[in-house]
Design a protein around this motif. Structure first.
Motif, short mmCIF file in Angstrom:
data_model
loop_
_atom_site.label_atom_id
_atom_site.label_comp_id
_atom_site.label_asym_id
_atom_site.label_seq_id
_atom_site.Cartn_x
_atom_site.Cartn_y
_atom_site.Cartn_z
N ARG A 175 0.83 -1.22 0.00
CA ARG A 175 0.00 0.00 0.00
C ARG A 175 0.85 1.26 0.00
O ARG A 175 0.34 2.37 -0.07
CB ARG A 175 -0.94 -0.02 1.20
N LYS A 176 2.15 1.10 0.15
CA LYS A 176 3.10 2.22 0.19
C LYS A 176 2.70 3.22 1.28
O LYS A 176 2.57 4.42 1.03
CB LYS A 176 3.16 2.91 -1.18
N ILE A 177 2.53 2.66 2.45
CA ILE A 177 2.02 3.49 3.53
C ILE A 177 2.59 3.02 4.87
O ILE A 177 2.81 1.83 5.06
CB ILE A 177 0.46 3.42 3.51
N PHE A 178 2.86 3.96 5.78
CA PHE A 178 3.26 3.59 7.14
C PHE A 178 2.01 3.31 7.96
O PHE A 178 1.08 4.13 7.97
CB PHE A 178 4.03 4.73 7.81
N THR A 179 2.01 2.15 8.63
CA THR A 179 0.85 1.82 9.48
C THR A 179 1.34 1.28 10.82
O THR A 179 2.53 0.94 10.96
CB THR A 179 -0.02 0.71 8.84
N MET A 180 0.44 1.19 11.76
CA MET A 180 0.81 0.59 13.05
C MET A 180 -0.40 -0.18 13.58
O MET A 180 -1.51 0.34 13.55
CB MET A 180 1.21 1.66 14.05
N ASP A 181 -0.12 -1.40 14.05
CA ASP A 181 -1.22 -2.19 14.56
C ASP A 181 -0.96 -2.46 16.05
O ASP A 181 -0.28 -3.42 16.41
CB ASP A 181 -1.29 -3.50 13.76
N ASP A 182 -1.48 -1.60 16.88
CA ASP A 182 -1.35 -1.82 18.32
C ASP A 182 -2.66 -1.39 18.97
O ASP A 182 -2.90 -0.21 19.20
CB ASP A 182 -0.17 -1.01 18.90
N PRO A 183 -3.53 -2.40 19.25
CA PRO A 183 -4.87 -2.07 19.75
C PRO A 183 -4.86 -1.26 21.04
O PRO A 183 -5.82 -0.56 21.34
CB PRO A 183 -5.50 -3.44 20.00
N PHE A 184 -3.76 -1.32 21.77
CA PHE A 184 -3.74 -0.58 23.03
C PHE A 184 -3.90 0.94 22.82
O PHE A 184 -4.41 1.65 23.68
CB PHE A 184 -2.44 -0.86 23.81
N THR A 185 -3.46 1.41 21.65
CA THR A 185 -3.50 2.86 21.39
C THR A 185 -4.92 3.43 21.53
O THR A 185 -5.08 4.61 21.78
CB THR A 185 -2.97 3.19 19.98
N ARG A 186 -5.92 2.54 21.39
CA ARG A 186 -7.32 2.94 21.58
C ARG A 186 -7.54 3.65 22.92
O ARG A 186 -8.38 4.52 23.04
CB ARG A 186 -8.15 1.66 21.58
N ASN A 187 -6.80 3.22 23.93
CA ASN A 187 -7.03 3.74 25.29
C ASN A 187 -6.41 5.11 25.54
O ASN A 187 -6.57 5.68 26.60
CB ASN A 187 -6.42 2.77 26.32
N LEU A 188 -5.63 5.58 24.58
CA LEU A 188 -4.88 6.82 24.83
C LEU A 188 -5.58 8.03 24.24
O LEU A 188 -6.33 7.92 23.27
CB LEU A 188 -3.48 6.68 24.19
N ASP A 189 -5.29 9.20 24.79
CA ASP A 189 -5.84 10.44 24.23
C ASP A 189 -5.04 10.86 23.00
O ASP A 189 -5.58 11.38 22.04
CB ASP A 189 -5.77 11.56 25.27
N VAL A 190 -3.74 10.66 23.09
CA VAL A 190 -2.84 11.06 22.01
C VAL A 190 -1.88 9.90 21.77
O VAL A 190 -1.39 9.29 22.72
CB VAL A 190 -2.03 12.32 22.43
N VAL A 191 -1.64 9.59 20.50
CA VAL A 191 -0.70 8.52 20.18
C VAL A 191 0.62 9.15 19.74
O VAL A 191 0.63 10.16 19.03
CB VAL A 191 -1.26 7.62 19.06
N ALA A 192 1.71 8.55 20.20
CA ALA A 192 3.02 9.10 19.83
C ALA A 192 3.87 8.00 19.22
O ALA A 192 3.76 6.83 19.60
CB ALA A 192 3.70 9.67 21.07
N VAL A 193 4.69 8.40 18.25
CA VAL A 193 5.50 7.42 17.54
C VAL A 193 6.95 7.89 17.47
O VAL A 193 7.23 9.05 17.13
CB VAL A 193 4.95 7.22 16.10
N ASN A 194 7.85 6.98 17.82
CA ASN A 194 9.28 7.22 17.62
C ASN A 194 9.67 6.55 16.32
O ASN A 194 9.49 5.34 16.17
CB ASN A 194 10.11 6.58 18.74
N LYS A 195 10.15 7.31 15.35
CA LYS A 195 10.50 6.68 14.08
C LYS A 195 11.78 7.32 13.54
O LYS A 195 11.83 8.53 13.30
CB LYS A 195 9.35 6.88 13.08
#
Ligand code: GCB
Length: 599
Positions: free
Chosen positions: A452-472
């Motif tokens: 799909r030529k796309i960055f994705t992340m599959d971590d269901p826990f992120t549902r519980n957060l107000d803001v998601v943060a990514v180190n890349k």
């Protein structure tokens, strides 16, 4: 006896509500009647942990002709408190083990008062002895603790001993390996604090979430006793609320003023607030602000913000030691301000109150987190209890600091049922104390989906957060698969996303190819920044970015003999304070973003 009553109350609480979070320690220690016990302390390095067996805390001296002791605090090593031991003696640079600290001090306990020994932080675990008696122990290198020493403190000379140990263990937080220096020691202020017998133990004073002309006030006295008079006054607003405590010693009220001005990054309005209860009175400067999300945006006082963030460790690189004073806070925060930030992510643990309070005065928002950093044993219930305690201690210390907008619960964890349960328990603990901040965690499992030529992340826990943060770390740990302009993101598109770390290493002054990672050059690092900033344009829910990191920092992870020598060189500023080429790129980007959001 009030203490016995409280003890019974606590026991009942634990039996009735096993999940209940313990009450806060004394809030705002710096607002009390205190004496610093800083300075040069005597020290014994105890590599094989023999001090306990020898009872060195009793500090006995030979009596008679046949007596002797194989230790003495007199005539040995002396260490500065607050401070880490690693930077104070070449032999202790890598030391991980036990050091016994000791000092004498005079006291003159006042009648009808309570005396507390308060420690800003001891890294990592400790046991405290006063006049030969163990008075408390603590685990966790970045949060405060205290002991009521009223019954142990003597008029005249007192002898205080702290056994400090910084050995890394599997069940600790952080655990066995982490990318910063494992400083040991009494790293923050030590204070003797005097308060009235029934004192204002804790308070939480913050803006009402719905009405921005209203301040919610919760005060708790140390004794669970009804009928004690309490008041909270904000002189600049000409407002006071008052009343009496309930049977738990608590008082709650709402203070309203049409004149209330809100704190915001770049507009740091703070008010003197006086909290009085019984014979006690405490004051400090407090600000009021609202932070929330709206879809993919972060709003502060209703205005969308782009978080122009940076991180630093609690370290002064030039001194190769822990930051521990107000002057150190000025050094760190002025460099951050010059970059043009409106937020700092305090990496990766609660940092000292000088930093937190000064940032607030300077109008810099804060993201504060506990050191749940990779490698944590999520299957261990004791470790989970420790994490909850650390989180509680962090929130309780700084819940009245409006600058803190984010509580971080973890950095770079991998999904598993145990991890999820662990982090969920942390969110429940945090939200049980404070719902006026956003809860966030940083993840590093963003993958590039080649099809799909796309960055994705599959971590269901992120549902519980107000803001998601990514180190890349595109262009450093991860080679580009497509050009930055073609690299699109689809990560938690329904929430604000912060790029909480990106960057790469460069040795200050080193020139080299803009195309070769291993040139360790400022030129490559600058290019990496240009590329990443280009890619960020393709993140539709981007609400902020945070380069890793402001200063080069010491880390045993980094072995390269010429480019690293025990330093993580991802700083925008070198260990000697020189700004690298990438600094200017980030500075200009932040300037542009600021103008964009001020429109
Ligand atoms: C990370 C960590 C940070 C490290 C950094 C690095 O993802 O969160 O603590 O220092 O990477 O330099 O590798």
């Amino acid at each position: 006896m009030p203490n016995m009553k409280r003890l019974i109350f606590y026991i009942l609480l634990t039996v009735l509500f096993p999940e209940a979070v313990s009450f806060a320690a004394m809030t705002n220690v710096y607002g009390r009647d205190y004496r610093l016990l800083n300075g040069r302390w005597d020290a014994i390095v105890d590599l094989y942990d023999q001090g306990d067996r020898m009872k060195v805390y009793e500090n006995r001296k030979p009596e008679g002709n046949t007596d002797f002791y194989e230790y003495s605090f007199d005539g040995g090593l002396r260490l500065e408190v607050p401070g880490d031991w690693n930077s104070q003696s070449p032999e202790l640079k890598y030391y991980e083990g036990t050091v016994w600290y000791a000092r004498h001090f005079d006291a003159d306990p006042k009648p009808d008062c309570r005396e507390f020994l308060c420690f800003g932080a001891v890294s990592y675990r400790c046991r405290v002895y006063l006049n030969g008696r163990e008075i408390c122990s603590h685990e966790g290198g970045f949060t405060p603790f205290e002991a009521d020493v009223t019954d142990v403190l003597l008029k005249g000379d007192n002898f205080l001993v702290v056994e400090v140990n910084n050995r890394r263990t599997k069940d600790a937080i952080p655990a066995l390996a982490f990318d910063w220096w494992n400083y040991g020691g009494i790293t923050r202020d030590v204070m003797l604090v005097t308060v009235p017998d029934n004192y204002v133990e804790d308070y939480f004073i913050r803006l009402d979430k719905k009405n921005h002309d209203t301040v919610n006030v919760d005060v708790r006295m140390s004794q669970p006793k009804a009928g004690v008079k309490v008041s909270v006054e904000i002189p600049a607003l000409g407002k006071t609320v008052s009343g009496t405590t309930d049977a738990q010693g608590s008082f709650s009220a709402r203070l309203q003023s049409k004149k209330l001005r809100l704190w915001a990054p770049d507009a740091p309005v703070l008010y003197d607030v006086i909290i009085a209860g019984g014979d006690d009175s405490v004051s400090e400067r407090i600000g009021f602000r609202d932070i929330r999300t709206d879809g993919t945006r972060i709003l502060i006082n209703g205005r969308p913000q782009f978080m122009r963030c940076i991180s630093f460790h609690e370290e002064i690189p030039q001194r190769m030691g822990r930051a521990c004073s107000k002057a150190d806070a000025v050094t760190l925060l002025s460099e951050a301000r010059d970059l043009g930030v409106n937020m700092i992510r305090l990496a990766h643990y609660p940092q000292n109150e000088y930093i937190v309070r000064l940032a607030e005065e300077m109008g810099i928002a804060l993201w504060q987190e506990i050191p749940i950093w990779q490698g944590i044993d999520f299957t261990d219930n004791d470790t989970r209890d420790k994490a909850q305690k650390m989180l509680t201690e962090m929130i309780n210390r700084d819940k009245n600091r409006c600058a803190v907008g984010f509580w971080g619960v973890a950095n770079e964890t991998k999904p598993s049922p145990e991890r999820d349960a662990f982090l969920e328990s942390l969110l429940a603990t945090g939200r049980g104390i404070d719902t006026t901040r956003l809860y966030v965690a940083a993840f590093d499992l963003v993958e590039f989906d080649k099809e799909r030529k796309i960055f994705t992340m599959d971590d269901p826990f992120t549902r519980n957060l107000d803001v998601v943060a990514v180190n890349k770390y595109m262009g450093w740990y991860h080679p580009w698969q497509l050009s930055p302009a073609e690299s699109k993101w689809e990560v938690n598109t329904d929430k604000p996303l912060i790029i909480s770390e990106f960057g790469g290493e460069a040795l200050y002054g080193q020139s080299g190819s803009r195309d070769v990672v291993s040139s360790w050059s400022e030129d490559y690092q600058a290019r990496l920044y240009e590329d990443n900033l280009r890619m960020f344009e393709n993140i539709p829910n981007l609400a902020g970015v945070s380069p890793w990191i402001l200063f080069d920092f010491r880390s045993p992870f980094r072995f390269h003999p010429t480019n690293q020598e025990g330093w993580n060189r991802k700083g925008l500023v070198s260990d000697r304070g020189q700004r690298k080429k990438a600094w200017k790129i980030m500075h200009d980007y932040y300037h542009k973003k600021k103008l964009e959001y001020e429109k």
